[in-house]
Motif scaffolding. Structure first.
Motif, PDB file in Angstrom:
ATOM      1  N   LYS A   1       0.866  -1.169   0.000  1.00 40.38           N
ATOM      2  CA  LYS A   1       0.000   0.000   0.000  1.00 40.38           C
ATOM      3  C   LYS A   1       0.906   1.222   0.000  1.00 40.38           C
ATOM      4  CE  LYS A   1      -3.465   2.217   2.804  1.00 40.38           C
ATOM      5  NZ  LYS A   1      -4.505   1.976   3.765  1.00 40.38           N
ATOM      6  N   ARG A   2       0.713   2.087  -0.943  1.00 43.49           N
ATOM      7  CA  ARG A   2       1.518   3.301  -1.050  1.00 43.49           C
ATOM      8  C   ARG A   2       1.065   4.314   0.002  1.00 43.49           C
ATOM      9  NH1 ARG A   2       4.499   5.207  -5.495  1.00 43.49           N
ATOM     10  NH2 ARG A   2       4.861   7.409  -5.304  1.00 43.49           N
ATOM     11  N   VAL A   3       2.047   4.905   0.719  1.00 41.38           N
ATOM     12  CA  VAL A   3       1.757   5.910   1.735  1.00 41.38           C
ATOM     13  C   VAL A   3       2.731   7.077   1.576  1.00 41.38           C
ATOM     14  CG1 VAL A   3       0.833   4.260   3.414  1.00 41.38           C
ATOM     15  CG2 VAL A   3       3.259   4.835   3.467  1.00 41.38           C
ATOM     16  N   GLU A   4       2.407   8.166   2.222  1.00 43.20           N
ATOM     17  CA  GLU A   4       3.321   9.300   2.282  1.00 43.20           C
ATOM     18  C   GLU A   4       3.509   9.655   3.749  1.00 43.20           C
ATOM     19  OE1 GLU A   4       3.302  12.946  -0.399  1.00 43.20           O
ATOM     20  OE2 GLU A   4       2.417  13.680   1.468  1.00 43.20           O
ATOM     21  N   LEU A   5       4.756   9.603   4.209  1.00 40.93           N
ATOM     22  CA  LEU A   5       5.085   9.927   5.592  1.00 40.93           C
ATOM     23  C   LEU A   5       5.508  11.384   5.659  1.00 40.93           C
ATOM     24  CD1 LEU A   5       7.175   6.730   6.259  1.00 40.93           C
ATOM     25  CD2 LEU A   5       4.808   7.142   6.932  1.00 40.93           C
ATOM     26  N   VAL A   6       4.997  12.103   6.661  1.00 41.55           N
ATOM     27  CA  VAL A   6       5.333  13.513   6.841  1.00 41.55           C
ATOM     28  C   VAL A   6       6.111  13.641   8.154  1.00 41.55           C
ATOM     29  CG1 VAL A   6       4.452  15.864   7.043  1.00 41.55           C
ATOM     30  CG2 VAL A   6       3.243  14.204   5.610  1.00 41.55           C
ATOM     31  N   PHE A   7       7.375  14.068   8.038  1.00 40.91           N
ATOM     32  CA  PHE A   7       8.233  14.225   9.201  1.00 40.91           C
ATOM     33  C   PHE A   7       8.482  15.690   9.505  1.00 40.91           C
ATOM     34  CE2 PHE A   7       9.493   9.942   7.997  1.00 40.91           C
ATOM     35  CZ  PHE A   7       9.572   9.320   9.225  1.00 40.91           C
ATOM     36  N   GLY A   8       8.483  16.040  10.787  1.00 42.39           N
ATOM     37  CA  GLY A   8       8.982  17.326  11.235  1.00 42.39           C
ATOM     38  C   GLY A   8      10.486  17.191  11.407  1.00 42.39           C
ATOM     39  N   LEU A   9      11.242  18.133  10.880  1.00 41.17           N
ATOM     40  CA  LEU A   9      12.706  18.107  10.928  1.00 41.17           C
ATOM     41  C   LEU A   9      13.223  19.470  11.385  1.00 41.17           C
ATOM     42  CD1 LEU A   9      13.035  16.416   7.445  1.00 41.17           C
ATOM     43  CD2 LEU A   9      13.566  15.309   9.620  1.00 41.17           C
ATOM     44  N   ASP A  10      12.609  20.040  12.401  1.00 42.48           N
ATOM     45  CA  ASP A  10      12.912  21.405  12.837  1.00 42.48           C
ATOM     46  C   ASP A  10      14.362  21.537  13.290  1.00 42.48           C
ATOM     47  OD1 ASP A  10      10.233  21.750  12.347  1.00 42.48           O
ATOM     48  OD2 ASP A  10       9.667  21.678  14.457  1.00 42.48           O
ATOM     49  N   ILE A  11      15.009  22.609  12.839  1.00 46.61           N
ATOM     50  CA  ILE A  11      16.403  22.886  13.185  1.00 46.61           C
ATOM     51  C   ILE A  11      16.442  23.861  14.359  1.00 46.61           C
ATOM     52  CG2 ILE A  11      18.560  23.937  12.391  1.00 46.61           C
ATOM     53  CD1 ILE A  11      18.111  21.320  11.023  1.00 46.61           C
ATOM     54  N   HIS A  12      17.185  23.510  15.402  1.00 51.32           N
ATOM     55  CA  HIS A  12      17.382  24.353  16.585  1.00 51.32           C
ATOM     56  C   HIS A  12      18.873  24.676  16.698  1.00 51.32           C
ATOM     57  CE1 HIS A  12      13.378  23.551  18.422  1.00 51.32           C
ATOM     58  NE2 HIS A  12      13.451  22.509  17.615  1.00 51.32           N
ATOM     59  N   ALA A  13      19.192  25.938  17.005  1.00 53.59           N
ATOM     60  CA  ALA A  13      20.600  26.328  17.153  1.00 53.59           C
ATOM     61  C   ALA A  13      20.712  27.584  18.003  1.00 53.59           C
ATOM     62  CB  ALA A  13      21.239  26.564  15.785  1.00 53.59           C
ATOM     63  N   VAL A  14      21.923  27.816  18.506  1.00 55.87           N
ATOM     64  CA  VAL A  14      22.190  28.958  19.375  1.00 55.87           C
ATOM     65  C   VAL A  14      22.271  30.265  18.581  1.00 55.87           C
ATOM     66  CG1 VAL A  14      24.704  28.694  19.332  1.00 55.87           C
ATOM     67  CG2 VAL A  14      23.611  29.721  21.314  1.00 55.87           C
ATOM     68  N   SER A  15      22.616  30.186  17.307  1.00 58.33           N
ATOM     69  CA  SER A  15      22.716  31.397  16.482  1.00 58.33           C
ATOM     70  C   SER A  15      22.045  31.162  15.134  1.00 58.33           C
ATOM     71  CB  SER A  15      24.184  31.779  16.257  1.00 58.33           C
ATOM     72  OG  SER A  15      24.818  30.835  15.410  1.00 58.33           O
TER      73      SER A  15
END
Length: 164
Positions: A74-88
């Motif tokens: 069964k074909r699916v589409e996965l949606v990932f959050g890939l938020d970038i966190h940094a000090v600057s």
């Protein structure tokens, strides 16, 4: 392969192996201004069509059982959050560039993103750092292999389009 719930950890490991810090749980300890950019990985959603494994994918030879078995998918589409966190802001942009290069080359388990959506880089006072929201869409297949018994359809794997 693996199930849907394990894919966030697999994606985080994929990014780490290629030089970008990544976590699946954004703990209070991690919030205190990491030196390098960190990707916070989470499975945000999965889109699929009708229920059931309606697509016949053919037969594969199962070395463990010593015989041919059928596969359905069964074909699916996965949606990932890939938020970038940094000090600057500079570190956040460097992390975003690194992630774009990594995912442009490959994704985990044969999955490559078909789209990365990047939001606006912003300073978050509560975390005392910069955050750049990123979302990635990854096509995949839920694959079932084995005999047709009522219970066996509960055991499926997620495979990327490149490795059915």
């Amino acid at each position: 392969m693996q199930g849907v719930c394990e894919l966030g950890e697999t994606l985080a490991a994929h990014l780490k192996e290629r030089g970008l810090q990544a976590v699946t749980a954004w703990t209070p300890e991690r919030r205190t201004a990491p030196e390098e950019a960190v990707a916070a990985v989470s499975l945000r959603g999965m889109k699929s069509g009708p229920p059931g494994f309606q697509d016949y994918l053919g037969e594969w030879y199962d070395k463990e059982k010593g015989r041919w078995v059928e596969r359905y998918g069964k074909r699916v589409e996965l949606v990932f959050g890939l938020d970038i966190h940094a000090v600057s802001a500079r570190k956040a942009r460097e992390g975003l560039d690194r992630m774009s290069l990594i995912l442009g080359e490959s994704g985990p388990v044969g999955m490559g993103p078909v789209e990365l959506t990047v939001g606006e880089l912003d300073y978050e006072e509560k975390d005392r750092g910069y955050v750049c929201p990123v979302e990635g869409r990854f096509p995949a297949w839920l694959v079932w292999t084995g005999e047709e018994t009522e219970a066996s359809f509960l055991g499926f794997e997620v495979r990327g389009e490149r490795e059915i």
